[in-house]
Structure formats: C-alpha cells, structure tokens
Design a protein around this motif. Sequence first.
Motif, PDB file in Angstrom:
ATOM      1  N   ASN A 114      36.331  29.359  32.940  1.00 24.85           N
ATOM      2  CA  ASN A 114      37.421  28.444  32.589  1.00 24.85           C
ATOM      3  C   ASN A 114      37.300  27.987  31.142  1.00 24.85           C
ATOM      4  O   ASN A 114      38.296  27.881  30.424  1.00 24.85           O
ATOM      5  N   LEU A 115      36.062  27.731  30.702  1.00 29.52           N
ATOM      6  CA  LEU A 115      35.836  27.360  29.311  1.00 29.52           C
ATOM      7  C   LEU A 115      36.238  28.504  28.384  1.00 29.52           C
ATOM      8  O   LEU A 115      36.932  28.287  27.378  1.00 29.52           O
ATOM      9  N   LYS A 116      35.849  29.720  28.720  1.00 35.48           N
ATOM     10  CA  LYS A 116      36.189  30.888  27.888  1.00 35.48           C
ATOM     11  C   LYS A 116      37.704  31.038  27.749  1.00 35.48           C
ATOM     12  O   LYS A 116      38.212  31.305  26.651  1.00 35.48           O
ATOM     13  N   ALA A 117      38.448  30.834  28.841  1.00 32.97           N
ATOM     14  CA  ALA A 117      39.911  30.941  28.799  1.00 32.97           C
ATOM     15  C   ALA A 117      40.521  29.856  27.921  1.00 32.97           C
ATOM     16  O   ALA A 117      41.480  30.113  27.184  1.00 32.97           O
ATOM     17  N   THR A 118      39.973  28.648  27.984  1.00 31.35           N
ATOM     18  CA  THR A 118      40.480  27.554  27.155  1.00 31.35           C
ATOM     19  C   THR A 118      40.181  27.823  25.684  1.00 31.35           C
ATOM     20  O   THR A 118      41.049  27.634  24.819  1.00 31.35           O
TER      21      THR A 118
ATOM     22  N   VAL B 222      37.257  20.312  23.698  1.00 31.63           N
ATOM     23  CA  VAL B 222      37.564  20.838  25.028  1.00 31.63           C
ATOM     24  C   VAL B 222      37.123  19.830  26.084  1.00 31.63           C
ATOM     25  O   VAL B 222      35.974  19.380  26.096  1.00 31.63           O
ATOM     26  N   SER B 223      38.047  19.493  26.977  1.00 34.78           N
ATOM     27  CA  SER B 223      37.730  18.618  28.104  1.00 34.78           C
ATOM     28  C   SER B 223      36.707  19.290  28.999  1.00 34.78           C
ATOM     29  O   SER B 223      36.558  20.514  28.979  1.00 34.78           O
ATOM     30  N   GLY B 224      36.043  18.492  29.809  1.00 33.79           N
ATOM     31  CA  GLY B 224      35.065  19.030  30.743  1.00 33.79           C
ATOM     32  C   GLY B 224      35.676  20.100  31.628  1.00 33.79           C
ATOM     33  O   GLY B 224      36.705  19.877  32.260  1.00 33.79           O
ATOM     34  N   GLN B 225      35.054  21.262  31.637  1.00 35.51           N
ATOM     35  CA  GLN B 225      35.499  22.385  32.459  1.00 35.51           C
ATOM     36  C   GLN B 225      34.579  22.490  33.667  1.00 35.51           C
ATOM     37  O   GLN B 225      33.351  22.406  33.530  1.00 35.51           O
ATOM     38  N   VAL B 226      35.176  22.644  34.819  1.00 38.84           N
ATOM     39  CA  VAL B 226      34.424  22.740  36.064  1.00 38.84           C
ATOM     40  C   VAL B 226      34.712  24.074  36.734  1.00 38.84           C
ATOM     41  O   VAL B 226      35.621  24.793  36.340  1.00 38.84           O
ATOM     42  N   GLY B 227      33.954  24.361  37.754  1.00 40.87           N
ATOM     43  CA  GLY B 227      34.137  25.600  38.500  1.00 40.87           C
ATOM     44  C   GLY B 227      35.211  25.445  39.557  1.00 40.87           C
ATOM     45  O   GLY B 227      34.932  25.493  40.750  1.00 40.87           O
ATOM     46  N   SER B 228      36.437  25.257  39.088  1.00 38.37           N
ATOM     47  CA  SER B 228      37.558  25.042  40.003  1.00 38.37           C
ATOM     48  C   SER B 228      38.317  26.337  40.219  1.00 38.37           C
ATOM     49  O   SER B 228      38.485  27.144  39.313  1.00 38.37           O
ATOM     50  N   ARG B 229      38.784  26.477  41.429  1.00 32.05           N
ATOM     51  CA  ARG B 229      39.695  27.564  41.757  1.00 32.05           C
ATOM     52  C   ARG B 229      41.071  27.201  41.202  1.00 32.05           C
ATOM     53  O   ARG B 229      41.287  26.085  40.732  1.00 32.05           O
TER      54      ARG B 229
ATOM     55  N   GLU C 165      34.612  25.551  43.695  1.00 26.96           N
ATOM     56  CA  GLU C 165      33.968  26.754  44.232  1.00 26.96           C
ATOM     57  C   GLU C 165      32.719  26.264  44.964  1.00 26.96           C
ATOM     58  O   GLU C 165      31.892  25.575  44.374  1.00 26.96           O
ATOM     59  N   PRO C 166      32.564  26.581  46.270  1.00 25.93           N
ATOM     60  CA  PRO C 166      31.439  26.011  47.016  1.00 25.93           C
ATOM     61  C   PRO C 166      30.060  26.578  46.657  1.00 25.93           C
ATOM     62  O   PRO C 166      29.072  25.844  46.714  1.00 25.93           O
ATOM     63  N   ASP C 167      29.966  27.844  46.278  1.00 26.38           N
ATOM     64  CA  ASP C 167      28.680  28.430  45.904  1.00 26.38           C
ATOM     65  C   ASP C 167      28.298  27.948  44.505  1.00 26.38           C
ATOM     66  O   ASP C 167      29.063  28.137  43.546  1.00 26.38           O
ATOM     67  N   PHE C 168      27.109  27.330  44.365  1.00 27.50           N
ATOM     68  CA  PHE C 168      26.757  26.708  43.087  1.00 27.50           C
ATOM     69  C   PHE C 168      26.716  27.708  41.933  1.00 27.50           C
ATOM     70  O   PHE C 168      27.287  27.446  40.867  1.00 27.50           O
ATOM     71  N   ALA C 169      26.063  28.839  42.101  1.00 23.29           N
ATOM     72  CA  ALA C 169      25.990  29.824  41.007  1.00 23.29           C
ATOM     73  C   ALA C 169      27.384  30.290  40.617  1.00 23.29           C
ATOM     74  O   ALA C 169      27.698  30.411  39.425  1.00 23.29           O
ATOM     75  N   ALA C 170      28.238  30.532  41.595  1.00 25.86           N
ATOM     76  CA  ALA C 170      29.614  30.946  41.306  1.00 25.86           C
ATOM     77  C   ALA C 170      30.392  29.808  40.651  1.00 25.86           C
ATOM     78  O   ALA C 170      31.234  30.054  39.783  1.00 25.86           O
ATOM     79  N   GLN C 171      30.096  28.559  41.036  1.00 26.83           N
ATOM     80  CA  GLN C 171      30.766  27.408  40.418  1.00 26.83           C
ATOM     81  C   GLN C 171      30.414  27.300  38.935  1.00 26.83           C
ATOM     82  O   GLN C 171      31.283  27.063  38.094  1.00 26.83           O
ATOM     83  N   VAL C 172      29.149  27.503  38.602  1.00 24.56           N
ATOM     84  CA  VAL C 172      28.724  27.462  37.192  1.00 24.56           C
ATOM     85  C   VAL C 172      29.393  28.586  36.418  1.00 24.56           C
ATOM     86  O   VAL C 172      29.936  28.369  35.318  1.00 24.56           O
ATOM     87  N   GLN C 173      29.382  29.794  36.966  1.00 23.18           N
ATOM     88  CA  GLN C 173      30.021  30.928  36.287  1.00 23.18           C
ATOM     89  C   GLN C 173      31.504  30.678  36.091  1.00 23.18           C
ATOM     90  O   GLN C 173      32.058  30.953  35.025  1.00 23.18           O
ATOM     91  N   LEU C 174      32.166  30.141  37.101  1.00 24.66           N
ATOM     92  CA  LEU C 174      33.591  29.845  37.011  1.00 24.66           C
ATOM     93  C   LEU C 174      33.876  28.770  35.973  1.00 24.66           C
ATOM     94  O   LEU C 174      34.880  28.845  35.254  1.00 24.66           O
ATOM     95  N   ALA C 175      32.992  27.782  35.843  1.00 23.03           N
ATOM     96  CA  ALA C 175      33.160  26.758  34.799  1.00 23.03           C
ATOM     97  C   ALA C 175      33.115  27.414  33.416  1.00 23.03           C
ATOM     98  O   ALA C 175      33.933  27.107  32.541  1.00 23.03           O
TER      99      ALA C 175
END
Length: 132
Positions: free
Chosen positions: A59-63, A33-40, A46-56
């Motif tokens: 995104n990993l879970k979906a991949t 799996v390529s690097g997953q980031v907290g992207s919208r 995602e500007p909020d760091f905690a939300a960015q980590v969760q979103l990463a």
Amino acid sequence: MIQREPIFPASRHALYEEHGYSAAIRSGDLLFVSGQVGSRADGTPEPDFAAQVQLAFDNLKATLAAAGCTFEDLIDVTTFHTDPQNQFPTIMQVKQAIFPHPPYPNWTAVGVTWLAGFDFEIKVIARIPGRS
C-alpha cells in the motif's frame, strides 16, 4: 500560504473515505504519507501478520508511485507495532527484502497498544524526484 495537494493511489482502499484522510500530501518537493496498514480493499485488516506487513508495504509503494516516488526516495520512516518484541523478526524479513543495502532510510519504531484492528503501520516522508 502553503500549497497542499492530496495524493491517492490508483487502488484507493475504503479506509480513506471511512476515516476522512488523504493517503499522502504533496507540499513542494516533499511527500508526507499517512500511516499505511495492511488493509484489504474493503478496509479490513489482513489477518496473517506477515501478509499484513507485506500488504502495508505494498500500500505504501502504491501511494509513493502515485506521487512519482519509490522506496529509494524515502527520508524518514516511522513504524508502529502492537507487539514489537514478537513481531520484529517478521518485520525485519520484509524490511530487508525492500531495503537490501545501504543507504537505509532514517527509521523510528514505536510500540503501541492500539492500531484500529491492525498490528503494524508505516508512515513516511519522501523527497519527490525532480521537484523543487
């Protein structure tokens, strides 16, 4: 010749096309799996760091799901951090929610100075269940 099959989650974000890479590559019974980031969805961070980590992790879970995997199938994890000393408490909260008990996957954390506007990235190798 090694067979490589690209894997994309159902909700592909714009970064894959913008930067020309696959979310993951299936090769035999392994998923890289390529690097997953907290992207919208539009590819912006995602500007909020905690939300960015969760979103990463989301995104990993979906991949992983697109290849028939879950977090339980992870073999190797590498994370990249722009400010590890200050970010680790937040990252550990998310990590402990996803991996609440042993056995934990192998994990390497790397401090970096640049992640294209992001502050956290996670890449993994997983074994695909039922494949050989």
